[in-house]
Design a protein around this motif. Structure first.
Motif: not given
Length: 165
Positions: A119-136
């Motif tokens: 299991y990859l630790d990708n919690y921050t990436f998932q947060d960026l995707i699902y919150s729409g904050n990837l544009n930050l």
């Protein structure tokens, strides 16, 4: 201050100097507009500063997630190599190598059935995707690499599911 300005305005209107009053009123309007523009600029700078601070927090968390995943992957690979070694030992026994220690042989047989998922630790990436904050994330290269990493992880999961099946 406001009381003084009202008095000046009344005096100019009362003395019949409408033209001077219009210049005065125009000057006030210009001062108000300049003040609003300055306030907007300060607000924009504050927003940009807050956005940059959020971006830095996300980047630090992404780095920590990647480092944790890297450590976990190293441990996972080491464990998988041990399973491969145990499987090779079992194959050697099937091909005729005598079993000297039945307890070790039993442990080897059990270990090859211990299927664990990574299991990859990708919690921050998932947060960026699902919150729409990837544009930050202002760096397009980082965004692209993160999306490619997620795609590779999805491919890995699909292959792992296939092998497990």
């Amino acid at each position: 201050m406001i009381h003084l300005l009202r008095n000046i305005r009344r005096q100019q209107i009362d003395t019949g100097r409408v033209r001077k009053y219009l210049f005065y009123a125009l000057g006030e309007i210009i001062l108000v507009v300049i003040g609003i523009l300055i306030a907007l600029e300060v607000n924009n700078r504050n927003d940009a500063h807050q956005t940059r601070a959020k971006e830095l927090v996300y980047l630090q968390k992404l780095k920590a997630d990647l480092e944790n995943s890297n450590q976990k992957m190293d441990q996972f690979i080491l464990k998988q190599k041990q399973y491969v070694t145990a499987a090779q030992e079992i194959i050697d026994h099937i091909e005729g190598k005598p079993i000297l220690d039945w307890q070790v042989f039993n442990e080897q047989c059990i270990s090859i059935y211990d299927w664990r998922r990574f299991y990859l630790d990708n919690y921050t990436f998932q947060d960026l995707i699902y919150s729409g904050n990837l544009n930050l994330i202002s760096n397009d290269t980082i965004k692209t690499l993160l999306l490619q990493l997620d795609g590779l992880y999805q491919q890995y999961k699909a292959k792992e599911d296939h092998f497990r099946f």
